[in-house]
Every structure is written in C-alpha cells, then in structure tokens.
Motif scaffolding. Structure first.
Motif, PDB file in Angstrom:
ATOM      1  N   THR A  72       0.701  -1.081   0.058  1.00  0.00           N
ATOM      2  CA  THR A  72       0.069   0.049  -0.062  1.00  0.00           C
ATOM      3  C   THR A  72       0.587   1.335   0.061  1.00  0.00           C
ATOM      4  O   THR A  72       0.738   2.299  -0.438  1.00  0.00           O
ATOM      5  CB  THR A  72      -0.851   0.103   1.082  1.00  0.00           C
TER       6      THR A  72
ATOM      7  N   GLU B  96       4.092   1.786  -0.987  1.00  0.00           N
ATOM      8  CA  GLU B  96       4.785   1.943  -2.591  1.00  0.00           C
ATOM      9  C   GLU B  96       3.546   2.295  -3.759  1.00  0.00           C
ATOM     10  O   GLU B  96       4.034   2.760  -4.617  1.00  0.00           O
ATOM     11  CB  GLU B  96       5.295   0.005  -2.702  1.00  0.00           C
ATOM     12  N   LEU B  97       2.221   1.880  -3.396  1.00  0.00           N
ATOM     13  CA  LEU B  97       1.407   1.721  -4.237  1.00  0.00           C
ATOM     14  C   LEU B  97       1.121   3.746  -4.028  1.00  0.00           C
ATOM     15  O   LEU B  97       1.467   4.359  -4.761  1.00  0.00           O
ATOM     16  CB  LEU B  97       0.076   1.214  -3.948  1.00  0.00           C
TER      17      LEU B  97
ATOM     18  N   ASP C 292       2.232   6.555  -6.775  1.00  0.00           N
ATOM     19  CA  ASP C 292       0.914   8.130  -7.463  1.00  0.00           C
ATOM     20  C   ASP C 292       1.371   9.004  -7.080  1.00  0.00           C
ATOM     21  O   ASP C 292       1.801   9.586  -8.121  1.00  0.00           O
ATOM     22  CB  ASP C 292      -0.273   7.233  -6.669  1.00  0.00           C
TER      23      ASP C 292
ATOM     24  N   VAL D 190       5.920  -1.441  -9.297  1.00  0.00           N
ATOM     25  CA  VAL D 190       6.022  -1.469  -7.892  1.00  0.00           C
ATOM     26  C   VAL D 190       5.854  -2.722  -8.110  1.00  0.00           C
ATOM     27  O   VAL D 190       5.328  -3.977  -8.423  1.00  0.00           O
ATOM     28  CB  VAL D 190       4.292  -1.313  -7.464  1.00  0.00           C
TER      29      VAL D 190
ATOM     30  N   VAL E 140       2.955  -4.530 -10.066  1.00  0.00           N
ATOM     31  CA  VAL E 140       2.794  -4.301 -10.862  1.00  0.00           C
ATOM     32  C   VAL E 140       3.023  -3.071 -11.873  1.00  0.00           C
ATOM     33  O   VAL E 140       3.176  -2.132 -10.840  1.00  0.00           O
ATOM     34  CB  VAL E 140       1.089  -2.722 -10.136  1.00  0.00           C
TER      35      VAL E 140
ATOM     36  N   ALA F 213       2.788   0.518 -13.291  1.00  0.00           N
ATOM     37  CA  ALA F 213       1.775   2.092 -12.853  1.00  0.00           C
ATOM     38  C   ALA F 213       1.727   2.960 -14.055  1.00  0.00           C
ATOM     39  O   ALA F 213       2.661   3.478 -14.108  1.00  0.00           O
ATOM     40  CB  ALA F 213       1.078   2.676 -11.352  1.00  0.00           C
TER      41      ALA F 213
END
Length: 157
Positions: free
Chosen positions: A70, A72-73, A77, A90, A107, A109
């Motif tokens: 969470t 690192e997301l 972002d 990520v 992921v 992004a």
C-alpha cells in the motif's frame, strides 16, 4: 521455490511478467516492498531494475511487511502525479523461510488516465489526519489538500 532462489530473483520474475503483460510500458521508478531483502545495502530494487534491463533509474526498497505494498502504491502515485515519473514498477517479493514459502507480485502503474473525481474532492486521497491534541502543543502546519492547482490530476465531472 527452488533452493537458492532469492527475493530479488522472485521480484525480477514478477516484474518481467508485469512488464510483458502491460506491453513494456515506460518505467521511471522501481519500488520493491520486502521484509526479506537480498542485502540491506545496497537495496534489492536497484539490482532487480538492472536485471530487467531498465537502465539507470531510481529504485529502492520499502520494508513495511504487509502494508508495504500500500505504501509503495502511494509513493508511485505521488511520483506520477508530481510529474517525476511517467510510469512506476511496483514490486512485492518475500522469501520468508528456507522451507519454500515465497510470494511475488508486480504492478506497472502510470499507463492509465486517472479516474475522474468530483469537484472539490481530494484527488481520491483522504485528508491527512491531525495528531491528537495532547500529542503536541505546536500549532498545526498548513497542508495542501488535493492535486496542485492547475494540474490534470483531477477533472471535475
């Protein structure tokens, strides 16, 4: 998990699959969350980025167990919204025991347009929480909420 497989090996495998799945997007930052890094210094993420052939770019580890993904997301972002990165890879990888428990995920992004938000919304983010009144006698510092003025991060519906 094969004996001798490292956290970095798992991260590279997951990263390669994610990049191929996303059609080899632009990557300007690599963030790896793990509590089982291959080394404490240097971090595992730069090695993984090199193995993926991503060249010279910022790459670092986040050591925060389950919540690390969470975090690192949120970091990815922030880099994208600030314009510092067009795309962020990520990664999450763990090798918790020699008994073979291993997990990895990735992921990419930054490929998609940000979802629209309502006028006056905070860009999809919750406002920062203030500390309890007893925690500090200093006046609260001003915090900007939402995307920077004039940014394309939030379009009124």
């Amino acid at each position: 998990m094969e004996p001798g497989t490292s956290t970095g090996d798992l991260a590279v495998e997951a990263g390669r699959a994610a990049l191929q799945s996303a059609g080899d997007p632009v990557v300007d930052l690599v963030v790896l969350t793990t509590t089982t890094p291959d080394h404490h210094s240097p971090a595992t993420a730069p090695w993984g980025a090199a193995q993926l052939g991503l060249g010279t770019l910022p790459a670092f580890d986040v050591a925060a167990a389950c919540s690390g993904f969470t975090y690192e997301l949120a970091v990815g972002d922030a880099w994208i919204r600030s314009g510092m990165a067009e795309g962020v890879l990520v990664l999450a990888a763990e090798t918790l025991s020699n008994g073979g428990l291993a997990v990895a995920d990735a992921v990419p992004a930054g490929d998609a347009d940000p979802p629209p938000c309502r006028a006056g919304a905070s860009g999809g983010r919750r406002p920062a929480r203030s500390p309890p009144a007893a925690a500090s006698t200093a006046p609260p510092s001003p915090r900007r909420r939402g995307p920077p003025p004039g940014s394309a991060a939030c379009h009124p519906a």
